[in-house]
Design a protein around this motif. Structure first.
Motif, PDB file in Angstrom:
ATOM      1  N   PRO A 223      10.886  10.845  -3.458  1.00  0.00           N
ATOM      2  CA  PRO A 223      10.791   9.485  -3.213  1.00  0.00           C
ATOM      3  C   PRO A 223      10.241   8.920  -4.379  1.00  0.00           C
ATOM      4  CG  PRO A 223      10.061  10.846  -1.202  1.00  0.00           C
ATOM      5  CD  PRO A 223      10.451  11.796  -2.345  1.00  0.00           C
ATOM      6  N   VAL A 224       9.262   9.469  -5.091  1.00  0.00           N
ATOM      7  CA  VAL A 224       8.806   8.904  -6.143  1.00  0.00           C
ATOM      8  C   VAL A 224       9.861   8.363  -7.230  1.00  0.00           C
ATOM      9  CG1 VAL A 224       6.965   9.068  -8.114  1.00  0.00           C
ATOM     10  CG2 VAL A 224       6.602   9.934  -5.723  1.00  0.00           C
ATOM     11  N   TYR A 225      10.657   9.600  -7.513  1.00  0.00           N
ATOM     12  CA  TYR A 225      11.803   9.320  -8.540  1.00  0.00           C
ATOM     13  C   TYR A 225      12.682   8.128  -8.114  1.00  0.00           C
ATOM     14  CZ  TYR A 225      10.972  12.986 -12.038  1.00  0.00           C
ATOM     15  OH  TYR A 225      10.650  13.577 -12.881  1.00  0.00           O
ATOM     16  N   ALA A 226      12.904   8.086  -6.737  1.00  0.00           N
ATOM     17  CA  ALA A 226      13.691   7.324  -6.192  1.00  0.00           C
ATOM     18  C   ALA A 226      13.327   5.734  -6.437  1.00  0.00           C
ATOM     19  CB  ALA A 226      14.226   7.499  -4.922  1.00  0.00           C
ATOM     20  N   HIS A 227      12.390   5.532  -6.015  1.00  0.00           N
ATOM     21  CA  HIS A 227      11.608   4.253  -5.982  1.00  0.00           C
ATOM     22  C   HIS A 227      11.139   3.686  -7.352  1.00  0.00           C
ATOM     23  CE1 HIS A 227       8.257   1.255  -5.303  1.00  0.00           C
ATOM     24  NE2 HIS A 227       9.126   1.043  -3.976  1.00  0.00           N
ATOM     25  N   ASP A 228      10.095   4.796  -8.073  1.00  0.00           N
ATOM     26  CA  ASP A 228       9.756   4.137  -9.270  1.00  0.00           C
ATOM     27  C   ASP A 228      10.410   4.661 -10.445  1.00  0.00           C
ATOM     28  OD1 ASP A 228       7.577   3.509  -7.771  1.00  0.00           O
ATOM     29  OD2 ASP A 228       6.369   5.292  -8.129  1.00  0.00           O
ATOM     30  N   ILE A 229      11.399   5.539 -10.450  1.00  0.00           N
ATOM     31  CA  ILE A 229      11.786   5.892 -11.963  1.00  0.00           C
ATOM     32  C   ILE A 229      13.384   5.631 -11.832  1.00  0.00           C
ATOM     33  CG2 ILE A 229      12.387   7.969 -13.259  1.00  0.00           C
ATOM     34  CD1 ILE A 229       9.958   9.258 -12.381  1.00  0.00           C
TER      35      ILE A 229
ATOM     36  N   TYR B 168       5.284   7.307   2.136  1.00  0.00           N
ATOM     37  CA  TYR B 168       5.293   6.562   0.833  1.00  0.00           C
ATOM     38  C   TYR B 168       5.312   5.351   0.884  1.00  0.00           C
ATOM     39  CZ  TYR B 168       5.623   6.161  -4.320  1.00  0.00           C
ATOM     40  OH  TYR B 168       5.397   6.033  -5.685  1.00  0.00           O
ATOM     41  N   GLN B 169       5.781   4.563   1.821  1.00  0.00           N
ATOM     42  CA  GLN B 169       5.734   3.301   2.201  1.00  0.00           C
ATOM     43  C   GLN B 169       4.384   2.801   2.632  1.00  0.00           C
ATOM     44  OE1 GLN B 169       9.130   2.382   4.684  1.00  0.00           O
ATOM     45  NE2 GLN B 169      10.034   1.199   3.203  1.00  0.00           N
ATOM     46  N   LEU B 170       3.596   3.928   3.532  1.00  0.00           N
ATOM     47  CA  LEU B 170       2.420   3.752   3.956  1.00  0.00           C
ATOM     48  C   LEU B 170       1.444   3.849   3.062  1.00  0.00           C
ATOM     49  CD1 LEU B 170       2.668   5.548   7.418  1.00  0.00           C
ATOM     50  CD2 LEU B 170       2.248   2.944   7.204  1.00  0.00           C
TER      51      LEU B 170
ATOM     52  N   SER C 208       1.220   7.118  -1.960  1.00  0.00           N
ATOM     53  CA  SER C 208       0.484   8.245  -2.894  1.00  0.00           C
ATOM     54  C   SER C 208       1.474   9.743  -3.078  1.00  0.00           C
ATOM     55  CB  SER C 208      -0.502   8.692  -2.135  1.00  0.00           C
ATOM     56  OG  SER C 208      -1.190   9.813  -2.316  1.00  0.00           O
ATOM     57  N   PRO C 209       1.594  10.066  -4.221  1.00  0.00           N
ATOM     58  CA  PRO C 209       2.338  11.493  -4.248  1.00  0.00           C
ATOM     59  C   PRO C 209       1.605  12.431  -3.602  1.00  0.00           C
ATOM     60  CG  PRO C 209       2.438  10.149  -6.296  1.00  0.00           C
ATOM     61  CD  PRO C 209       1.493   9.455  -5.409  1.00  0.00           C
ATOM     62  N   PHE C 210       0.224  12.353  -3.490  1.00  0.00           N
ATOM     63  CA  PHE C 210      -0.603  13.236  -3.105  1.00  0.00           C
ATOM     64  C   PHE C 210      -0.245  13.527  -1.424  1.00  0.00           C
ATOM     65  CE2 PHE C 210      -4.594  14.866  -1.183  1.00  0.00           C
ATOM     66  CZ  PHE C 210      -4.591  15.964  -1.622  1.00  0.00           C
ATOM     67  N   ASP C 211      -0.150  12.410  -0.888  1.00  0.00           N
ATOM     68  CA  ASP C 211       0.212  12.421   0.476  1.00  0.00           C
ATOM     69  C   ASP C 211       1.487  13.084   0.696  1.00  0.00           C
ATOM     70  OD1 ASP C 211      -2.136  11.488   1.589  1.00  0.00           O
ATOM     71  OD2 ASP C 211      -1.611   9.303   1.260  1.00  0.00           O
ATOM     72  N   LEU C 212       2.581  12.743   0.114  1.00  0.00           N
ATOM     73  CA  LEU C 212       3.804  13.662   0.179  1.00  0.00           C
ATOM     74  C   LEU C 212       3.485  14.972   0.010  1.00  0.00           C
ATOM     75  CD1 LEU C 212       5.978  11.133  -2.150  1.00  0.00           C
ATOM     76  CD2 LEU C 212       6.103  11.495   0.253  1.00  0.00           C
ATOM     77  N   GLY C 213       2.694  15.469  -0.671  1.00  0.00           N
ATOM     78  CA  GLY C 213       2.424  16.963  -0.962  1.00  0.00           C
ATOM     79  C   GLY C 213       1.554  17.596   0.279  1.00  0.00           C
TER      80      GLY C 213
ATOM     81  N   GLY D   1       5.124  24.442  -2.225  1.00  0.00           N
ATOM     82  CA  GLY D   1       5.726  24.145  -3.383  1.00  0.00           C
ATOM     83  C   GLY D   1       5.725  22.414  -3.362  1.00  0.00           C
ATOM     84  N   GLU D   2       5.828  21.804  -2.272  1.00  0.00           N
ATOM     85  CA  GLU D   2       5.576  20.242  -2.072  1.00  0.00           C
ATOM     86  C   GLU D   2       4.272  19.845  -2.339  1.00  0.00           C
ATOM     87  OE1 GLU D   2       7.466  19.222   1.493  1.00  0.00           O
ATOM     88  OE2 GLU D   2       9.562  19.918   1.191  1.00  0.00           O
ATOM     89  N   PHE D   3       3.317  20.454  -1.829  1.00  0.00           N
ATOM     90  CA  PHE D   3       2.156  20.328  -2.052  1.00  0.00           C
ATOM     91  C   PHE D   3       1.867  20.156  -3.570  1.00  0.00           C
ATOM     92  CE2 PHE D   3      -2.446  21.790  -2.287  1.00  0.00           C
ATOM     93  CZ  PHE D   3      -3.050  20.564  -1.967  1.00  0.00           C
ATOM     94  N   GLU D   4       2.282  21.671  -4.068  1.00  0.00           N
ATOM     95  CA  GLU D   4       1.757  21.832  -5.518  1.00  0.00           C
ATOM     96  C   GLU D   4       2.331  20.737  -6.248  1.00  0.00           C
ATOM     97  OE1 GLU D   4       3.131  22.604  -9.493  1.00  0.00           O
ATOM     98  OE2 GLU D   4       4.608  22.619  -7.882  1.00  0.00           O
ATOM     99  N   SER D   5       3.364  20.169  -6.109  1.00  0.00           N
ATOM    100  CA  SER D   5       4.265  19.204  -6.875  1.00  0.00           C
ATOM    101  C   SER D   5       3.669  17.834  -6.745  1.00  0.00           C
ATOM    102  CB  SER D   5       5.694  18.886  -6.308  1.00  0.00           C
ATOM    103  OG  SER D   5       6.519  20.096  -6.776  1.00  0.00           O
ATOM    104  N   GLY D   6       3.101  17.317  -5.562  1.00  0.00           N
ATOM    105  CA  GLY D   6       2.243  16.192  -5.180  1.00  0.00           C
ATOM    106  C   GLY D   6       0.941  16.250  -5.875  1.00  0.00           C
ATOM    107  N   LEU D   7       0.371  17.378  -5.828  1.00  0.00           N
ATOM    108  CA  LEU D   7      -1.172  17.448  -6.455  1.00  0.00           C
ATOM    109  C   LEU D   7      -1.029  17.395  -8.043  1.00  0.00           C
ATOM    110  CD1 LEU D   7      -4.029  18.211  -5.868  1.00  0.00           C
ATOM    111  CD2 LEU D   7      -3.528  20.508  -6.313  1.00  0.00           C
TER     112      LEU D   7
END
Length: 413
Positions: free
Chosen positions: A243-249, A42-44, A47-52, A360-366
């Motif tokens: 990571p998105v929730y921790a960083h952005d929300i 996520y630092q690189l 992108s949430p998609f890349d986390l997926g 499921g992680e991919f689905e969440s990222g997508l």
């Protein structure tokens, strides 16, 4: 088979103790890696998609190796299969450390190494699962499954927190520690004494390779239990977006991310410890469906929360409810499967679990890339509730399952 062991003495039994410690070591190592890889990617990329994608590349090896894994686990020494596959995970952790230290670890390199980790995990996880019932009498398996699950949850609590703290010193520190723990796990597995029938080494045939699928299809209750987990966690899993929730929300750092990763395990561990001493004794099918429903509701609460404390609490409830489902499903599937089939059935089960977690992680990222993180989590939670309602209608045999141990008694008589 081993002599009778009192439930409270499981950890005094040498083979089970080694199994428990090996599970703790490997899961801590894996959870540390998950935190480091998620934060690093996520630092690189931001992108949430890349986390997926991280979840997807972990899942692909399990999908394509499922029939090979099951056949190997049923035809060869399970200790050696587990030992060498865990060493593959150790080597992959070493590569992540080397790449971080050398500065060449791009997101593509991370994806490739995570693929290798997924391949190692594709062999180690179902093989270890198939090994567990051979360590003690069948009547103790419900407690043993809960005890083994408690090991996993202890590690899931400790691992992300340690990973978050160690990441402050750099990702290489996390990966080096993971590598050491994987090597330790491999050593512990090699020391386990398993009393099993002679290993069957006949050549593989299409019928023997696909026997796990055929067996599951012939047992509607088993198929319902496995597929319920598949679709519920596939839709309801929000861990890829932490990571998105921790960083952005929630506006926290890597330490906060580690705590969020650990929170579900706090609830799960509490339930696992309770079930290890107080196994479910009636209406277990209904209890599992209720637990999965609570899992969906907790996912919705987490998705709506903007408070770190409320988010942590929701994740604790999510983990507790999921553990009830895990113990019921794992014990039920193991007790309904003969030992000579356990490797193949465990491999298929592992793919279903991997589908629900990694895919499921991919689905969440997508969905997060399409709609945003919060709508993605809410869609997943609502979808889980719909799956529960539909599966009650599709698999009434599973809903009506009353007890676990009775089936064991019939098989062992």
């Amino acid at each position: 088979m081993t002599s009778a062991i009192a439930p409270e003495q499981l950890l005094h039994h040498r083979s089970f103790r080694l199994f428990w410690l090996a599970s703790v070591a490997s899961t801590i190592a894996l959870q540390m890696q998950i935190v480091a890889v998620g934060w690093q990617v996520y630092q690189l990329t931001r992108s949430p998609f890349d986390l997926g994608i991280v979840g997807l590349v972990q899942f692909i090896p399990s999908l394509f190796l499922v029939f090979v894994v099951g056949h190997v686990a049923d035809r060869h020494d399970r200790r050696q299969v587990a030992r060498f596959s865990i060493l593959v995970e150790a080597i992959a952790a070493g590569l992540l450390a080397a790449g971080s230290l050398g500065g060449w670890l791009t997101k593509e390199a991370i994806f490739a190494i995570v693929f290798v980790i997924g391949a190692g995990r594709a062999f180690s996880k179902p093989t270890m699962s198939a090994m567990l019932p051979t360590l003690m009498q069948p009547s103790l398996l419900p407690r043993a499954v809960a005890g083994s699950a408690s090991a996993t949850q202890v590690a899931i609590i400790i691992g992300p927190a340690i990973g978050g703290f160690l990441y402050v010193a750099g990702p290489s520190t996390v990966y080096i520690t993971s590598c050491i723990l994987f090597v330790l796990c491999s050593v512990l597995v090699s020391m386990i004494k398993v009393e099993t029938p002679p290993v069957k080494r006949e050549n593989a045939t299409l019928k023997s390779v696909f026997a796990g699928i055929a067996y599951i299809r012939s047992k509607p209750a088993i198929f319902g239990a496995i597929s319920l987990d598949l679709f519920a966690v596939l839709l309801g899993g929000a861990t890829a977006l932490l990571p998105v929730y921790a960083h952005d929300i929630l506006h926290t750092n890597s330490v906060g991310l580690g705590l969020l990763r650990s929170a579900p395990a706090v609830g799960a561990l509490s339930v696992a410890i309770f079930l290890a001493r107080n196994p479910l004794r009636g209406r277990i099918g209904r209890t599992m469906f209720i637990a999965v429903g609570i899992f969906g509701l907790a996912t919705i609460v987490f998705g709506l929360s903007q408070s770190f404390a409320v988010s942590l609490l929701a994740l604790v409830v999510l983990g507790a409810s999921d553990m009830i489902s895990v113990v019921v499903r794992s014990t039920f599937v193991q007790l309904e499967t003969p030992d000579e089939m356990r490797g193949r059935v465990s491999a298929v089960n592992s793919v279903f679990i991997g589908t629900s977690n990694q895919l499921g992680e991919f689905e969440s990222g997508l969905t997060a890339a399409w709609f945003g993180a919060v709508p993605a989590v809410l869609i997943g939670g609502i979808g889980t509730l719909l799956v529960v309602a539909l599966w009650i209608r599709l698999f009434p045999q599973l809903f009506q399952v009353d007890r676990l141990v009775d089936n064991t008694s019939k098989k062992s008589s």
